[in-house]
Design a protein around this motif. Structure first.
Motif, PDB file in Angstrom:
ATOM      1  N   GLY A  35       0.826  -1.101  -0.079  1.00 42.13           N
ATOM      2  CA  GLY A  35       0.062  -0.084  -0.040  1.00 42.13           C
ATOM      3  C   GLY A  35       0.865   1.149  -0.056  1.00 42.13           C
ATOM      4  O   GLY A  35       2.097   1.177   0.155  1.00 42.13           O
ATOM      5  N   GLU A  36       0.416   2.353  -0.258  1.00 46.45           N
ATOM      6  CA  GLU A  36       1.077   3.682  -0.027  1.00 46.45           C
ATOM      7  C   GLU A  36       0.115   4.736   0.586  1.00 46.45           C
ATOM      8  O   GLU A  36      -0.752   4.589   0.674  1.00 46.45           O
ATOM      9  CB  GLU A  36       0.900   4.027  -1.556  1.00 46.45           C
ATOM     10  N   VAL A  37       1.025   5.504   1.436  1.00 46.31           N
ATOM     11  CA  VAL A  37       0.390   6.622   2.334  1.00 46.31           C
ATOM     12  C   VAL A  37       1.174   7.778   1.713  1.00 46.31           C
ATOM     13  O   VAL A  37       2.254   7.860   1.485  1.00 46.31           O
ATOM     14  CB  VAL A  37       0.472   6.313   3.739  1.00 46.31           C
ATOM     15  N   TYR A  38       0.341   8.769   1.716  1.00 46.99           N
ATOM     16  CA  TYR A  38       0.759  10.073   1.285  1.00 46.99           C
ATOM     17  C   TYR A  38       0.680  11.272   2.242  1.00 46.99           C
ATOM     18  O   TYR A  38      -0.359  11.409   2.731  1.00 46.99           O
ATOM     19  CB  TYR A  38       0.033  10.741   0.058  1.00 46.99           C
ATOM     20  N   LEU A  39       1.497  12.072   2.412  1.00 37.88           N
ATOM     21  CA  LEU A  39       1.317  13.402   3.323  1.00 37.88           C
ATOM     22  C   LEU A  39       1.585  14.457   2.293  1.00 37.88           C
ATOM     23  O   LEU A  39       2.566  14.520   1.576  1.00 37.88           O
ATOM     24  CB  LEU A  39       2.490  13.308   4.294  1.00 37.88           C
ATOM     25  N   LYS A  40       0.522  15.299   2.360  1.00 40.02           N
ATOM     26  CA  LYS A  40       0.302  16.194   1.307  1.00 40.02           C
ATOM     27  C   LYS A  40       0.005  17.550   1.821  1.00 40.02           C
ATOM     28  O   LYS A  40      -0.646  17.715   2.897  1.00 40.02           O
ATOM     29  CB  LYS A  40      -0.903  16.136   0.192  1.00 40.02           C
ATOM     30  N   TYR A  41       0.791  18.702   1.516  1.00 40.92           N
ATOM     31  CA  TYR A  41       0.736  19.794   2.231  1.00 40.92           C
ATOM     32  C   TYR A  41       1.157  21.126   0.839  1.00 40.92           C
ATOM     33  O   TYR A  41       1.668  20.834   0.031  1.00 40.92           O
ATOM     34  CB  TYR A  41       1.608  20.048   3.421  1.00 40.92           C
ATOM     35  N   THR A  42       0.712  22.220   1.371  1.00 32.33           N
ATOM     36  CA  THR A  42       0.946  23.311   0.569  1.00 32.33           C
ATOM     37  C   THR A  42       2.004  24.298   1.489  1.00 32.33           C
ATOM     38  O   THR A  42       1.743  24.676   2.625  1.00 32.33           O
ATOM     39  CB  THR A  42      -0.138  24.303   0.195  1.00 32.33           C
ATOM     40  N   PHE A  43       3.025  24.770   0.574  1.00 30.09           N
ATOM     41  CA  PHE A  43       3.795  25.761   1.248  1.00 30.09           C
ATOM     42  C   PHE A  43       4.278  26.937   0.458  1.00 30.09           C
ATOM     43  O   PHE A  43       4.705  26.483  -0.730  1.00 30.09           O
ATOM     44  CB  PHE A  43       5.274  25.094   1.693  1.00 30.09           C
ATOM     45  N   GLN A  44       4.010  28.034   0.932  1.00 31.24           N
ATOM     46  CA  GLN A  44       4.325  29.204  -0.176  1.00 31.24           C
ATOM     47  C   GLN A  44       3.705  29.179  -1.593  1.00 31.24           C
ATOM     48  O   GLN A  44       4.421  29.517  -2.465  1.00 31.24           O
ATOM     49  CB  GLN A  44       5.681  29.708   0.022  1.00 31.24           C
ATOM     50  N   GLY A  45       2.425  28.546  -1.558  1.00 30.45           N
ATOM     51  CA  GLY A  45       1.772  28.405  -3.025  1.00 30.45           C
ATOM     52  C   GLY A  45       2.096  27.324  -3.675  1.00 30.45           C
ATOM     53  O   GLY A  45       1.566  27.052  -4.674  1.00 30.45           O
ATOM     54  N   LYS A  46       2.972  26.457  -3.017  1.00 28.55           N
ATOM     55  CA  LYS A  46       3.560  25.289  -3.856  1.00 28.55           C
ATOM     56  C   LYS A  46       2.951  24.005  -3.007  1.00 28.55           C
ATOM     57  O   LYS A  46       2.885  23.942  -1.901  1.00 28.55           O
ATOM     58  CB  LYS A  46       5.108  25.005  -3.996  1.00 28.55           C
ATOM     59  N   SER A  47       2.665  22.932  -4.136  1.00 30.71           N
ATOM     60  CA  SER A  47       2.047  21.736  -3.558  1.00 30.71           C
ATOM     61  C   SER A  47       3.435  20.652  -3.404  1.00 30.71           C
ATOM     62  O   SER A  47       4.310  20.523  -4.088  1.00 30.71           O
ATOM     63  CB  SER A  47       1.183  21.074  -4.254  1.00 30.71           C
ATOM     64  N   PHE A  48       3.342  20.047  -2.133  1.00 32.45           N
ATOM     65  CA  PHE A  48       4.549  18.941  -1.835  1.00 32.45           C
ATOM     66  C   PHE A  48       3.728  17.560  -1.361  1.00 32.45           C
ATOM     67  O   PHE A  48       2.587  17.758  -0.875  1.00 32.45           O
ATOM     68  CB  PHE A  48       5.108  19.463  -0.669  1.00 32.45           C
ATOM     69  N   ASP A  49       4.565  16.561  -1.458  1.00 35.93           N
ATOM     70  CA  ASP A  49       3.974  15.443  -1.003  1.00 35.93           C
ATOM     71  C   ASP A  49       4.984  14.478  -0.669  1.00 35.93           C
ATOM     72  O   ASP A  49       6.229  14.510  -1.356  1.00 35.93           O
ATOM     73  CB  ASP A  49       3.027  14.757  -1.909  1.00 35.93           C
ATOM     74  N   ASN A  50       4.881  13.728   0.579  1.00 40.03           N
ATOM     75  CA  ASN A  50       5.749  12.837   1.079  1.00 40.03           C
ATOM     76  C   ASN A  50       5.074  11.501   1.111  1.00 40.03           C
ATOM     77  O   ASN A  50       3.981  11.389   1.449  1.00 40.03           O
ATOM     78  CB  ASN A  50       6.433  12.994   2.451  1.00 40.03           C
ATOM     79  N   ARG A  51       5.751  10.519   0.216  1.00 40.53           N
ATOM     80  CA  ARG A  51       5.069   9.160   0.053  1.00 40.53           C
ATOM     81  C   ARG A  51       5.859   8.112   0.693  1.00 40.53           C
ATOM     82  O   ARG A  51       6.897   8.087   0.628  1.00 40.53           O
ATOM     83  CB  ARG A  51       4.670   9.036  -1.230  1.00 40.53           C
ATOM     84  N   VAL A  52       5.157   7.005   1.311  1.00 38.96           N
ATOM     85  CA  VAL A  52       5.780   5.977   1.736  1.00 38.96           C
ATOM     86  C   VAL A  52       5.066   4.451   1.185  1.00 38.96           C
ATOM     87  O   VAL A  52       3.697   4.622   1.347  1.00 38.96           O
ATOM     88  CB  VAL A  52       5.797   5.800   3.316  1.00 38.96           C
ATOM     89  N   THR A  53       5.752   3.692   0.457  1.00 37.43           N
ATOM     90  CA  THR A  53       5.344   2.625   0.244  1.00 37.43           C
ATOM     91  C   THR A  53       5.709   1.328   1.224  1.00 37.43           C
ATOM     92  O   THR A  53       6.670   1.241   1.836  1.00 37.43           O
ATOM     93  CB  THR A  53       6.156   2.038  -1.322  1.00 37.43           C
ATOM     94  N   PHE A  54       4.554   0.540   1.641  1.00 34.37           N
ATOM     95  CA  PHE A  54       4.777  -0.318   2.770  1.00 34.37           C
ATOM     96  C   PHE A  54       4.204  -1.875   2.508  1.00 34.37           C
ATOM     97  O   PHE A  54       3.182  -1.782   1.703  1.00 34.37           O
ATOM     98  CB  PHE A  54       4.271   0.140   4.026  1.00 34.37           C
ATOM     99  N   SER A  55       4.678  -2.681   3.057  1.00 35.29           N
ATOM    100  CA  SER A  55       3.907  -4.167   3.113  1.00 35.29           C
ATOM    101  C   SER A  55       2.724  -3.967   3.682  1.00 35.29           C
ATOM    102  O   SER A  55       2.682  -3.482   5.113  1.00 35.29           O
ATOM    103  CB  SER A  55       5.198  -4.997   3.537  1.00 35.29           C
ATOM    104  N   LEU A  56       1.569  -4.675   3.416  1.00 34.03           N
ATOM    105  CA  LEU A  56       0.379  -4.785   3.966  1.00 34.03           C
ATOM    106  C   LEU A  56       0.322  -6.134   4.802  1.00 34.03           C
ATOM    107  O   LEU A  56      -0.785  -6.495   5.429  1.00 34.03           O
ATOM    108  CB  LEU A  56      -0.781  -4.928   3.133  1.00 34.03           C
ATOM    109  N   GLN A  57       1.374  -6.743   5.049  1.00 35.23           N
ATOM    110  CA  GLN A  57       1.473  -8.121   5.920  1.00 35.23           C
ATOM    111  C   GLN A  57       1.699  -7.800   7.118  1.00 35.23           C
ATOM    112  O   GLN A  57       2.497  -7.170   7.535  1.00 35.23           O
ATOM    113  CB  GLN A  57       2.600  -9.102   5.162  1.00 35.23           C
ATOM    114  N   PRO A  58       0.597  -7.840   8.074  1.00 37.08           N
ATOM    115  CA  PRO A  58       0.706  -7.566   9.427  1.00 37.08           C
ATOM    116  C   PRO A  58       1.595  -8.367  10.202  1.00 37.08           C
ATOM    117  O   PRO A  58       1.779  -9.537   9.843  1.00 37.08           O
ATOM    118  CB  PRO A  58      -0.594  -7.507  10.127  1.00 37.08           C
TER     119      PRO A  58
END
Length: 847
Positions: free
Chosen positions: A559-582
């Motif tokens: 799966g993937e999870v995204y952290l998205k935000y806007t800073f001084q009018g520009k869009s940014f995202d940090n993403r992490v891919t991870f195993s779904l096996q608990p």
């Protein structure tokens, strides 16, 4: 002397080794110490706490505390065992009040006694108390663990019907996230100091702190502390540091991915036990998925897998910090601020560090903003009636008053000044940024947190806990609900550097439109448990929790999870891919941390949690087994064939009091007459059954005599009353910084960032004013330009180890030079470096 209920105890006339003359002499010495409370001692209602010694002067039942700590990456798992032994001839009921970090998720409590192991159940608090009291009245052994009703970071452990000769080991377990320090260290703190806390208005009869906590000097503490810590990280462990004596770090493998340290014998409970763990790499985003309990929890919180996501947002550097804002600094000026920050040799007094910090903050503010400074204790004082515009005149007036500040405002009553600040009309176009500095010795933290929360939409709050024993519930709580950051200043920490780091956060342009989104396979969804994130700061870690519900895919799925935000009018995202096996975890660490995150957002205390939230808090708390303000752990011995014999005696376990830090300072008490005071080591109107089983007269004389010895301590300060020996005359000349040339230099800086060329600056530079004037390299250069370049060169030459404390004001100085002396800057810098004999690189000026 007027005793509780105006009744003289029958035992006062009993023969004892302390003559009435000695008691009277102690009374006179006590009376002389009380400052403004100089009325005769007959006006003081006083009951001395007992339970410290048995009839034979044997120690209290708690013998030792042993802690096993396991740190994996940035999560700590802790098992703490309290070992009791009843050496008396009668059964005992004991009470032990102790501090816990506000972030601790306590999930297990069990007792082992005479070969029987009893695992406690988490129940609704009133029901738990009913079960405990019923067991005690039926002469069965019982145990109770609960969070204080007024603060999340204070716990009480009750042990009922402890048989003569019996040994019992009580073990509580908890997990917590470890905060990340500015230098990359992970910080674990085992709270060992619980200072007496100021009681403002309101009733505290049912508080653990009010009912069950004798205090004694460190040398009289009858129990010991031991701790063994095991640390593991896939990234490798560089080093482990502590403020206490520890064994050398023992690495458990050649790759240094695991290590062990242990606390040296003889810990004196004079400081919290702090570990700083440095990994080779800490800024790697991670996701961990933990298996749930679908069989045992078919419809509860624990059924589904849980996920913990750790982000390190890569917020870009900005060259245009915020220049607007209303900055209010709320500074503790209670009597305990006259104490040292720590027990370290030559530790700076809290009030002196506070004054230096305020000077640095004042000099670092941007032109055009608004500001004000409040001091608080039992009363409060504001420098200005309302926030004022930051100018040379207002800055100089504030600086003059800072230099004259003293720790002379009595107790720690923070709620009233907060309410006054929030009632002030906002300054249009200048969002409020509140900085709160306190030693955190406040009893009712929930009231204060709720007040800050009610005003969260109009401001951010940055909080600072000063010294050992500061309330983690208060300091972390007010920052958490108002989108700020929290810091603790202990040991060798400098308040100045931590406060300036927070100011840098406050001056960062706002990060907006923050969101966390998930991309998961079909039939699988994520339910966020963490509060909605609205604030991000550069260099800080962000942790979020979620439950994954639905059909789990095959083991290889991701799966993937995204952290998205806007800073001084520009869009940014940090993403992490991870195993779904608990992954399985017997302690269900992530589920319990997730529950704690949820409880932080919903649990506002036993009294003040809204009805709807209270229902959710109770359900999540019991589902996950994580204690809350609405629940308590209770255990009752199942061995009903052997009821406890004999009358039950009460014994309260003492906690240490730090003489010279948070010492035996008189305090005002809630609901008490104007002439009633509380003494640390002496309690007002507490339970009289503490004397059961004691030689009353002997105990009274012993305690009063010992109390008078406390009062002779040179460090004694008033808490709850103004110190009459301290002057607050603002016209009195006060030289406060001695030979601290850095603070002297900074205090000379003008509001716009420049320095004046005068005798004061010359003295700091070690030159005469005539020498400085003669060394000006450009004939028509202004004295301000020359002085400012000299000051900046001096900072880089002599104070680089404290750069974090002056870099904001230094940048203001460089900006001023670029505006007013750009054409001659190169000549000025070259001449200044030569005059001061410095090796500073001229490139710092942008040349």
């Amino acid at each position: 002397m007027l005793w509780k209920g105006s009744l003289k105890p029958s035992w006062i006339a009993a023969p004892n080794p302390f003559r009435i003359e000695e008691i009277a002499l102690c009374s006179l010495r006590l009376e002389a110490t009380l400052g403004e409370y100089r009325q005769p001692l007959s006006g003081i209602t006083m009951v001395l706490q007992g339970g410290l010694l048995t009839r034979r002067e044997e120690p209290v039942p708690l013998k030792s505390i042993s802690v096993t700590l396991s740190i994996r990456e940035f999560v700590a798992g802790v098992s703490a065992t309290l070992n009791y032994k009843n050496e008396e001839e009668v059964p005992l009921e004991t009470f032990f009040v102790f501090p816990m970090d506000d972030d601790s998720a306590v999930y297990s409590f069990e007792a082992e006694m005479d070969g029987e192991k009893i695992k406690a159940e988490l129940k609704e608090k009133a029901k738990a108390h009913s079960i405990y009291e019923s067991a005690i009245s039926n002469r069965r052994q019982a145990f109770l663990l609960e969070e204080d009703k007024y603060s999340k970071d204070v716990f009480c452990c009750s042990v009922g019907n402890l048989n003569p000769g019996s040994n019992v080991a009580l073990t509580l377990k908890y997990v917590q996230e470890l905060p990340l320090e500015a230098d990359g260290a992970l910080r674990y703190v085992l709270p060992a100091v619980l200072n007496p806390r100021y009681r403002g208005s309101g009733s505290f009869e049912d508080s653990c702190l009010d009912m069950k906590t004798p205090v004694v000097p460190l040398e009289d503490l009858p129990y010991t502390l031991s701790m063994v810590a095991t640390i593991s990280s896939q990234h490798g462990i560089e080093r482990v540091q502590s403020n206490c004596a520890f064994s050398p770090t023992k690495y458990l493998g050649e790759d240094k991915t695991s290590a062990q340290v242990s606390l040296a014998d003889g810990h004196k409970f004079d400081r919290d036990v702090e570990l700083l763990i440095y990994y080779s790499e800490v800024h790697t985003p991670t996701v961990a998925v933990e298996m749930g309990q679908p069989r045992d929890n078919s419809d509860g919180f624990m059924k589904d897998p849980s996920a913990m996501v750790c982000f390190y947002p890569n917020i870009p550097e900005t060259q245009s910090p915020v220049v607007s804002g209303e900055f209010i600094f709320l500074m503790d000026r209670s009597g305990s601020m006259q104490s040292p920050i720590s027990k370290q040799i030559n530790s700076q007094l809290r009030i002196e560090a506070a004054k230096e910090t305020l000077i640095l903050l004042l000099k670092s503010l941007p032109m055009g903003c608004y500001f004000n400074i409040y001091g608080f204790g039992s009363s409060y004082e504001a420098f200005f009636p309302n926030s004022v515009k930051y100018t040379q005149q207002t800055m100089e007036e504030a600086l003059r008053r800072v230099k004259l500040m003293q720790a002379n405002l009595g107790g720690t009553e923070i709620l009233t000044p907060l309410q006054i600040i929030y009632r002030q009309p906002p300054v249009e176009g200048h969002p409020l940024q509140l900085f709160v500095f306190t030693d955190g010795e406040v009893a009712d933290t929930f009231n204060i947190i709720n007040e800050v929360k009610r005003n969260r939409l109009r401001h951010r709050c940055f909080s600072f806990g000063i010294g050992e024993g500061a309330s983690t519930s208060l300091i972390k709580g007010i920052a958490r609900v108002a989108g700020g950051t929290s810091e603790f200043i202990t040991g060798k920490d400098r308040m100045q550097s931590k406060a300036l780091r927070a100011l840098k956060y406050a001056l960062q342009p706002a990060v907006e439109d923050v969101s966390v989104t998930w991309e998961l396979p079909a039939k699988l969804s994520a339910k966020m448990l963490s509060p909605e994130q609205t604030v991000l700061y550069k260099g800080q870690r962000l942790i979020v929790y979620a439950l994954l519900s639905g059909t789990m895919p095959p083991a290889e799925a991701t799966g993937e999870v995204y952290l998205k935000y806007t800073f001084q009018g520009k869009s940014f995202d940090n993403r992490v891919t991870f195993s779904l096996q608990p992954k399985p975890d017997d302690n269900f660490t992530i589920h319990r941390l997730a529950a704690k995150s949820f409880l932080h957002a919903k649990d506002m205390g036993f009294r003040d949690t809204p009805a709807n939230d209270k229902k959710d808090v109770l359900k999540i708390s019991i589902d996950c087994g994580v204690i809350s303000s609405q629940t308590a752990f209770v255990a009752v011995s199942k061995n009903s064939n052997k009821p406890v014999q004999g009358p039950l005696a009460c014994r309260d376990i003492p906690r240490p009091v730090l003489l010279g830090a948070a010492s035996v300072m008189p305090r005002r008490c809630s609901g008490a007459p104007p002439r009633s005071v509380c003494l640390r080591g002496v309690s007002l109107a507490t339970r009289t059954n503490h004397y059961k089983g004691l030689d009353k007269a002997h105990a009274f004389g012993h305690r009063l005599k010992k109390m008078c010895m406390f009062l002779e301590e040179p460090s004694l300060q008033m808490e709850g009353a103004c110190c009459p020996i301290q002057s607050t005359n603002l016209e009195t000349h006060c030289t406060v910084f001695g030979e601290n040339h850095l603070v002297q230099l900074i205090s000379l800086q003008n509001a716009d960032g420049s320095w004046c060329l005068d005798e004061n600056l010359a003295g700091i530079l070690g030159k005469s004013l005539e020498d400085l004037q003669a060394a000006v390299p450009v004939k028509d250069a202004s004295s301000l330009s020359w002085a400012t370049v000299l000051a900046v060169v001096w900072l880089h030459s002599n104070a680089m180890q404290m750069k974090g404390e002056w870099e904001l004001l230094e940048k203001k100085a460089r900006d001023w030079i670029h505006i007013h002396a750009a054409s001659i800057m190169q000549e000025l810098v070259k001449a200044a470096i030569a005059l001061i004999k410095s090796s500073v690189d001229p490139a710092i000026f942008g040349i």
